[in-house]
Design an enzyme around this catalytic site. Structure first.
Site, PDB file in Angstrom:
ATOM      1  N   ARG A 121       0.852 -23.011  -1.363  1.00  0.00           N
ATOM      2  CA  ARG A 121       1.612 -22.442  -0.221  1.00  0.00           C
ATOM      3  C   ARG A 121       2.759 -21.532  -0.671  1.00  0.00           C
ATOM      4  NH1 ARG A 121       0.618 -27.613   1.936  1.00  0.00           N
ATOM      5  NH2 ARG A 121      -1.091 -27.455   3.426  1.00  0.00           N
ATOM      6  N   LYS A 143       3.776  -6.307   0.376  1.00  0.00           N
ATOM      7  CA  LYS A 143       2.442  -6.322   1.002  1.00  0.00           C
ATOM      8  C   LYS A 143       1.443  -6.845  -0.019  1.00  0.00           C
ATOM      9  CE  LYS A 143       2.671  -2.727   4.519  1.00  0.00           C
ATOM     10  NZ  LYS A 143       2.157  -1.405   4.933  1.00  0.00           N
ATOM     11  N   GLU A 185       2.444   9.846  -4.039  1.00  0.00           N
ATOM     12  CA  GLU A 185       3.319   8.890  -3.332  1.00  0.00           C
ATOM     13  C   GLU A 185       4.788   9.243  -3.577  1.00  0.00           C
ATOM     14  OE1 GLU A 185       2.454   6.588  -1.186  1.00  0.00           O
ATOM     15  OE2 GLU A 185       0.433   5.883  -1.669  1.00  0.00           O
ATOM     16  N   LYS A 227      12.079   3.077  -0.686  1.00  0.00           N
ATOM     17  CA  LYS A 227      11.238   1.969  -0.214  1.00  0.00           C
ATOM     18  C   LYS A 227      12.076   0.710   0.020  1.00  0.00           C
ATOM     19  CE  LYS A 227       6.914  -0.117  -0.167  1.00  0.00           C
ATOM     20  NZ  LYS A 227       5.557  -0.207  -0.599  1.00  0.00           N
ATOM     21  N   GLU A 237       6.883  -4.023   9.148  1.00  0.00           N
ATOM     22  CA  GLU A 237       6.287  -2.778   9.647  1.00  0.00           C
ATOM     23  C   GLU A 237       6.132  -2.727  11.163  1.00  0.00           C
ATOM     24  OE1 GLU A 237       3.216  -1.043   7.091  1.00  0.00           O
ATOM     25  OE2 GLU A 237       2.294  -0.193   8.872  1.00  0.00           O
ATOM     26  N   ARG A 241       9.061   1.265   8.732  1.00  0.00           N
ATOM     27  CA  ARG A 241       8.145   1.126   7.577  1.00  0.00           C
ATOM     28  C   ARG A 241       6.853   1.915   7.794  1.00  0.00           C
ATOM     29  NH1 ARG A 241       7.080  -4.122   3.704  1.00  0.00           N
ATOM     30  NH2 ARG A 241       5.681  -3.024   2.285  1.00  0.00           N
ATOM     31  N   ASN A 245       3.501   5.476   5.774  1.00  0.00           N
ATOM     32  CA  ASN A 245       2.078   5.813   5.880  1.00  0.00           C
ATOM     33  C   ASN A 245       1.840   7.320   5.971  1.00  0.00           C
ATOM     34  OD1 ASN A 245       1.313   3.110   5.872  1.00  0.00           O
ATOM     35  ND2 ASN A 245       1.753   2.917   8.058  1.00  0.00           N
ATOM     36  N   HIS A 248      -1.439   8.861   4.921  1.00  0.00           N
ATOM     37  CA  HIS A 248      -2.408   7.785   4.670  1.00  0.00           C
ATOM     38  C   HIS A 248      -3.522   7.690   5.720  1.00  0.00           C
ATOM     39  CE1 HIS A 248       0.448   6.721   1.623  1.00  0.00           C
ATOM     40  NE2 HIS A 248      -0.278   5.698   1.224  1.00  0.00           N
ATOM     41  N   HIS A 252      -6.835   7.637   3.935  1.00  0.00           N
ATOM     42  CA  HIS A 252      -7.707   6.446   3.915  1.00  0.00           C
ATOM     43  C   HIS A 252      -9.111   6.790   4.395  1.00  0.00           C
ATOM     44  CE1 HIS A 252      -4.348   3.166   3.958  1.00  0.00           C
ATOM     45  NE2 HIS A 252      -4.738   3.462   2.739  1.00  0.00           N
ATOM     46  N   HIS A 265      -6.701   7.248  -4.833  1.00  0.00           N
ATOM     47  CA  HIS A 265      -5.864   7.016  -3.654  1.00  0.00           C
ATOM     48  C   HIS A 265      -4.773   8.090  -3.527  1.00  0.00           C
ATOM     49  CE1 HIS A 265      -3.585   5.026  -0.546  1.00  0.00           C
ATOM     50  NE2 HIS A 265      -2.512   5.040  -1.319  1.00  0.00           N
TER      51      HIS A 265
HETATM   52  N1  GLY Z   1       2.372   1.152   1.168  1.00  0.00           N
HETATM   53  C1  GLY Z   1       3.172   1.217   2.313  1.00  0.00           C
HETATM   54  C2  GLY Z   1       4.032   0.018   2.512  1.00  0.00           C
HETATM   55  O1  GLY Z   1       4.265  -0.746   1.597  1.00  0.00           O
HETATM   56  O2  GLY Z   1       4.478  -0.189   3.607  1.00  0.00           O
END
Ligand code: GLY
Length: 356
Positions: A121, A143, A185, A227, A237, A241, A245, A248, A252, A265
């Protein structure tokens, strides 16, 4: 050793990201403050020197290290690879005091972090990202996750690491194209950050393309600072946040259409930013500073030839994007450096703007 420390402020879950040349040395020094159990060292690159070096330093400091080697590549970013992480820990009889350390690129980082977030956990996690992409994006912000046949990163958690070391020396063993792709990025971050950051990349463009250490540290620090700020204000997000994107949505779709075996990517994000300018112009009547954005991408060696990659197959993948809401997509509009916003745009309008 010159280094910078960026703090991600999340109250009791705050942590430091150390950036510099040679800062991998910090990792074994920080582990004692993260937990007093064994270390589960997860990586996919026995042929690169960094995992062995980290292991040797930890063992020299008296830690028992259990190694878990994952198969490399996006095609292995699935639940069965996560099981290898869980099983390595369970078979070695580790317990909740263990510290999970991920060494590698974005795939290893996301899988390791998901493994750490679910093992017993949740156990302590530290990351040593060894690609530019993972330094400036995926290793920071919490993430985690893996892919499903229906799409990328559809299952995961938010789980913050306790420490991240971005050692630009590890980029020296990367293929040049891999490093250049990561610069997309960085451009994204600069465009979100503002004029000063974009001007810095413009001044450093030749150095960055050649992998200059000082210029790379400046770029990583700028990206991680941005970031960290965004994650501190919107960890889950629900607001700002989403700006991360930028590029993206179409990026994507292109990656998915090429079955993750075509463009990298970062290259897809570069193409996605070109697409975002077109969508902003056609759907919102904006006048984005497209020439400046494309000029910077080109100077860094990133692709901008959208027509060569965006086709009917990519267009079909627009609707499987996580950012879709019914018939609309939340699109990040790149007007000018520091002036970006999120707009909901009908998928059909996006397709018309892009010609397919
Ligand atoms: N890769 C975008 C984020 O971490 O929100």
């Amino acid at each position: 050793m010159k280094s910078e420390v960026v703090r991600v402020e999340l109250e009791e879950r705050s942590y430091e990201v150390v950036i510099g040349a040679g800062v991998r040395e910090e990792l074994p020094l920080r582990v004692p403050s993260l937990g007093d159990g064994e270390v589960l060292l997860v990586h996919d690159g026995p042929e690169r020197p960094w995992p062995a070096e980290v292991k040797q330093k930890l063992e020299a400091a008296g830690r028992r290290v259990v190694e878990c080697v994952l198969p490399a590549g996006e095609e292995h970013k699935h639940i069965r690879t996560v099981e290898r992480i869980w099983d390595a820990a369970l078979e070695a009889d580790l317990d909740r005091r263990c510290v999970v350390v991920g060494v590698g690129g974005g795939v290893v980082g996301d899988l390791t972090a998901f493994g750490a977030s679910t093992l017993f956990r949740g156990v302590s996690l530290a990351q040593l990202p060894t690609t530019l992409l993972s330094m400036v994006d995926s290793s920071v912000g919490g993430k985690t996750g893996f892919n499903r046949p229906q799409g990328k990163n559809l299952v995961g958690t938010f789980y913050q690491p306790r420490f991240v070391a971005c050692d630009v020396e590890t980029l020296a063993t990367l293929p040049r194209e891999e490093r250049i792709a990561g610069l997309a990025e960085v451009v994204k971050s600069a465009w979100l950050e503002g004029e000063e950051a974009v001007a810095m990349l413009e001044a450093d463009a030749d150095l960055l393309r050649e992998g200059d250490v000082e210029a790379t540290i400046r770029a990583v620090v700028m990206s991680v600072r941005l970031k960290a700020r965004i994650v501190s204000e919107d960890e889950r997000e629900s607001g700002s946040r989403m700006l991360l994107n930028l590029g993206h949505t179409v990026g994507h779709a292109i990656e998915a259409a090429e079955e993750y075996r075509g463009v990298r990517h970062g290259e897809a994000v570069s193409l996605g930013m070109v697409a975002a300018c077109r969508v902003a112009r056609a759907c919102l009547g904006e006048r984005p500073d497209e020439a400046r954005l494309l000029g910077l991408l080109t100077r860094l060696g990133l692709p901008t030839d959208l027509e060569a990659h965006y086709d009917a197959k990519a267009s079909a993948h627009l609707v499987s994007d996580k950012k879709r809401r019914g018939a609309s997509i939340r699109f990040v509009v790149p007007t000018s450096p520091g002036k970006t916003r999120i707009e909901s745009i009908a998928v059909d309008d996006v397709r018309r703007a892009l010609g397919v």
